[in-house]
Design a protein around this motif. Sequence first.
Motif, mmCIF file in Angstrom:
data_model
loop_
_atom_site.group_PDB
_atom_site.id
_atom_site.type_symbol
_atom_site.label_atom_id
_atom_site.label_comp_id
_atom_site.label_asym_id
_atom_site.label_seq_id
_atom_site.Cartn_x
_atom_site.Cartn_y
_atom_site.Cartn_z
ATOM 1 N N GLU A 1 0.842 -1.204 0.000
ATOM 2 C CA GLU A 1 0.000 0.000 0.000
ATOM 3 C C GLU A 1 0.878 1.256 0.000
ATOM 4 O OE1 GLU A 1 -3.108 2.591 0.140
ATOM 5 O OE2 GLU A 1 -3.048 0.457 -0.379
ATOM 6 N N ALA A 2 1.901 1.218 0.872
ATOM 7 C CA ALA A 2 2.796 2.378 0.955
ATOM 8 C C ALA A 2 3.507 2.595 -0.367
ATOM 9 C CB ALA A 2 3.814 2.157 2.065
ATOM 10 N N GLY B 1 2.422 9.366 -5.734
ATOM 11 C CA GLY B 1 3.040 10.674 -5.505
ATOM 12 C C GLY B 1 4.059 10.992 -6.579
ATOM 13 N N ALA B 2 4.855 9.987 -6.933
ATOM 14 C CA ALA B 2 5.887 10.201 -7.950
ATOM 15 C C ALA B 2 5.243 10.534 -9.284
ATOM 16 C CB ALA B 2 6.753 8.952 -8.078
ATOM 17 N N VAL B 3 4.185 9.791 -9.618
ATOM 18 C CA VAL B 3 3.500 10.051 -10.888
ATOM 19 C C VAL B 3 2.951 11.474 -10.901
ATOM 20 C CG1 VAL B 3 1.441 9.466 -12.197
ATOM 21 C CG2 VAL B 3 2.970 7.663 -11.421
ATOM 22 N N ARG B 4 2.435 11.865 -9.754
ATOM 23 C CA ARG B 4 1.867 13.206 -9.675
ATOM 24 C C ARG B 4 2.936 14.267 -9.923
ATOM 25 N NH1 ARG B 4 -3.080 14.359 -6.170
ATOM 26 N NH2 ARG B 4 -3.302 12.143 -6.454
ATOM 27 N N LEU B 5 4.068 14.088 -9.245
ATOM 28 C CA LEU B 5 5.167 15.042 -9.447
ATOM 29 C C LEU B 5 5.608 15.029 -10.903
ATOM 30 C CD1 LEU B 5 7.328 14.594 -6.259
ATOM 31 C CD2 LEU B 5 5.975 16.546 -6.939
ATOM 32 N N GLY B 6 5.666 13.810 -11.460
ATOM 33 C CA GLY B 6 6.070 13.679 -12.849
ATOM 34 C C GLY B 6 5.129 14.441 -13.757
ATOM 35 N N LEU B 7 3.840 14.329 -13.481
ATOM 36 C CA LEU B 7 2.856 15.034 -14.307
ATOM 37 C C LEU B 7 3.053 16.535 -14.206
ATOM 38 C CD1 LEU B 7 -0.452 13.039 -13.906
ATOM 39 C CD2 LEU B 7 0.948 13.343 -15.926
ATOM 40 N N ARG C 1 -0.807 18.363 1.387
ATOM 41 C CA ARG C 1 -2.070 18.043 0.721
ATOM 42 C C ARG C 1 -1.820 17.247 -0.545
ATOM 43 N NH1 ARG C 1 -4.235 23.026 1.505
ATOM 44 N NH2 ARG C 1 -3.877 23.651 -0.642
ATOM 45 N N VAL C 2 -0.824 17.729 -1.309
ATOM 46 C CA VAL C 2 -0.540 17.054 -2.585
ATOM 47 C C VAL C 2 -0.132 15.609 -2.331
ATOM 48 C CG1 VAL C 2 1.088 16.956 -4.486
ATOM 49 C CG2 VAL C 2 0.038 19.114 -3.874
ATOM 50 N N LEU C 3 0.699 15.409 -1.296
ATOM 51 C CA LEU C 3 1.185 14.064 -1.023
ATOM 52 C C LEU C 3 0.096 13.182 -0.425
ATOM 53 C CD1 LEU C 3 4.742 14.834 0.298
ATOM 54 C CD2 LEU C 3 4.083 13.906 -1.902
#
Lengths: 334, 788
Positions: free
Chosen positions: B231-232, B239-245, B783-785
Amino acid sequence: MSVTTMETGLDAAGVDGTADLDLVHEVADRLVTAMSSVIEGKADVVRTTVTVLFAGGHLLIEDVPGVGKTMLAKALARSIDATVRRIQFTPDLLPSDVTGVSIFNQDARRFEFRPGAIFANVVVGDEINRASPKTQSAMLESMEEHQVTVDGTTYPLQSPFIVMATQNPIEMEGTYPLPEAQRDRFMARISMGYPSARAELDLLESHGARSPLEDLVPVTDAATINRVVQAVTHVHASPAVRQYIVDLVTRSRTTTALRLGASPRAALHLLRASRAHAALEGRDHVIPDDVQALASAVLSHRLMPSSETQLARRTTAEVVTDLLRQVPVPPAAR
Amino acid sequence: MTRRRWRITLLGAAATLAAIYPISSLFNRNDWLVPVIAVISLVAAVGLVMRGLTRVRPLIPLVQVVVVGYAILWSYAGDTFSFLLPTGATLEVANSLGLQALETVQRYTVPAPLNDGVTFCLVIAVALVAICVDAMAATWRSPAAAGLPLLTAYLITAANGQSALALRYFIVPVALWLIMLHTTARAQFGRWGTMATAEAGRAHPEPDPGRDPAFRTGLDAIGLEAAHDREALRSFSVGAVRLGLIALLLAVAVPAVIPHFPPRYLLEGLGRGSGGEGKGSVGFNDTVDLTRSLNNNDQTPVLTYTTTAFTRSPLRVLATSYYSQGRWLVLGEAANRVGQPQPLPPSSERRDYVLDVTGNLLAAPRIAVPYPVVAVSMEGTPWSIDPITRDVRVGKSVANYRVTYADVSPTTAQLREAGQPDSPDITQDDLTIPDRSRDLIHRWSNQVTAGANNSLDKAIAIQDHLRDTSRYTYSLDLGPTVRDSTGRIAEPIQAFYETRRGYCVQFATAMIMLARAQGIPARMAIGFLPGSRSGDKYVVRSSDAHAWPELYFQGSGWLRFEPTPGSRSGAPPSYTIVGAESGPTGGGRAVTERGSIKPPIKTVAGPAERDVTTTPTDVSLLSRLSSVVSVRGVATTLAVLVGLLAAFIMPITAWVLRERRRRAARTRQDLLEVEWEDLTSHLRDLGIVGPAGSTLRQVRERFISEGHLDETTASAMRRVTTTLEKSRYDLPERTSRAEAEELQRDIRSIRRHVGATRTWSIRVRSFVWPEAGVSFWRSLAARVLRDR
């Protein structure tokens, strides 16, 4: 004080309001000065007493024998030019001694009501926890309702009406501790505490010849007190302050340190007492500091500690202090 | 992953190879790849072996350097070794190889010939990159840092290449680098859950997992936590994908805002412009693209000059005859031509003028000179002249130089009588017409030149035709892309024919092609307009960049024509005007416009007129013609701005938040709360923290005691809290405007006084790092994380 029309039908003029506030201040000053001449070195106790009087509440004075509980009650009673009755509670005191009794008048051939000790402006109930529960409840009911019902007839009590009961701590022998429901009727409980060494020395000196109570002359009268009580009800309590009080009592009901939290009546009493406190300070609005100043006196005798708190030998007053620390003062940071 | 880190090592080697591969576009052969691949493999192999042997990390790259260095020296200078060790002679060989490489790089433009020296230097550079990548990615396990040497390797090509690199050259190394990141991050993340096993296996003489009961229990516990770990890991990936985006969005959005830099931007003025005045220099792109609109109006001065001539000629930078697919190019071989140009007409038929240039910022090897050059003098700088185009090239940038040039304006009569062009100056390129537009050009040309029976009249007819503003519109904006009937993007000349709008490049190209169609050799000249007067000097700016056609006339050589309409591109040369008296002595006089051309400025159509008058010239071919000092200036300014913005992001954030709250405040009470919040936040930054959740009076007392406020400030603080108390708890209408204003005044004075009692460092920190701004970003990040 300019009083909001919402809160009063009496007056709406700013001049009168300010005059009322001045009156509160003046009467309080005179009372405190008078009482302080008898009760030495206990300015905060005296002040709380006057606050409760102005808020129209009843006062429970709890402490070990001999520290001046009765003296405080008597001092207040004497400072006001009003009817004062004193009841010495004993185990054999009957409810009718308190409330009054209907006696058959042979001449008139009908029952006549003989008012009991409670028919006075100031009632000093000495050692209330020595009376039997039956008698206690007879008095406590009339305290809340400001009236006495005997044989189906209702008799209103005088106004102002303040009961100042003293009691010994419940560990003492031969006492019937007041049930929670009845303790709730008292607006505030105060402890006298032992006087300081200096005050005690003065006390020995001044009380040597004769009681200072005898020198005490009334500094105000019942009608003035009525006006003062009326004026206090017009002190503005903002939504923020009311919210703070609600937050406090809500927290007292959810905290694990307490088995029984504060009742809605407690919240009401706290607000009234805070209003009186604000008025005493010359303010026409309540601030959270007023609430904090009285929270311990108003709340702690109504709360029941949880077993953990008891085991930790912490008093409910300490729990209230904790509550004050925990509950943020509104408006909280946005 | 084992200690040797096979996977990451191989990935690193592959990424290095991918990053340096584009270098092949810089040289004419690809032989260098073999030794380079060998060296990369050697670095990886040594790394793998050493990581297996030792735990001392710095030792690994050290051994790599020694082994690889030895191998390179041995392969290039093995015959100088004695007893298998390098000698002084080896160093001499290495030195001469280095010098050879230096010479090659300085002498040849891309693509350069490949020789031993170049290969030797390339191998060394690649070895260094490979060792850096291997050390960072595998030895120290921070592949993120390995991105830097990879980027450096990539930039070598990107900065030196002629044109923008194809996307695949970037995609492949970046993809490999990202895989490296992913591999390492995954391995490290995986260790969180299985730390016990991994650490036990690595750090201690391993306990036998089967027999050790404690170990077994540990394993079971790990099994239970596996789901949690997964899960972690998932949230980590999200989170990584989000930053990547976000990065991807920025990568798309930022270039849309920042102007496009020419590909050679990075090294211009750093390597090549060292002879300049240290202010950077103007790069000059040799390629002209007809399909691009112009939007640059850069006023950066390129050079300043004085001249002995009465009227001034344009300063030419280069000329080219080669046109291909909508672009004018200078070919590699053309750039390296050597030899002597054809002699000029005898001095009786010409008049020489001198032009003194100061403050030249044009990057080597280009300089701007009028045409044709008679003599050039510049102190200590080697220069050469192209035998055909007479372009002057310099070895390094030169700030000041003197040029003697000839004015060979023949008379129209002479030109009319010129015979068939036949000269070594003419190449096949000078008559080539693009196949795709051949028919159109011939048709168009015949139509335009109908009635003219000699070269000059034909040329004049073409020039007049193009200068006719009722037909053609001068515009920097080429409008939408034109497509032909089959849907292909039209050949630019055809597009110009259709839209009849363009700037100097289109007009010049059209004239060249129309002239070629009539058999007149024609070529493209690129340079600068004469510039504007400033005192007794003339200043040529980037925006003066211009393009014009040169037509060849037997006996007179290459002559300038001016088909571009517009006031500043100037009148056409005298010999191109029917009936004008001309000759060498007349070349210095201003030419009055009459005869065949209409006064251009008065009849220019609306939008074009605006262009002509407000952007003074046929403004600059800039984005096509040249990359310019100011590009660096803009980049620096932008970088400084971005840097400043980044440095002051916290105070700016705090200020924005405060202003937003202030605007959001509906009542006076709200406004006072904002002021108070601002004050408490500021005091907190200064180290005075009010008790949380307390009453105002308690906060006030804390402030007074902790802040050691003096009596004035303390009473100001009391006034503030009293007003605020009233605003909070009394009836709202009781707080007067005067009280609110006093509160603001008091707060200002408190800030001032408290600030004055703090140390300098605390004050700076409170300014640069205000809690109000920091907490915003912190909560945003949280919040983002958290959101997923």
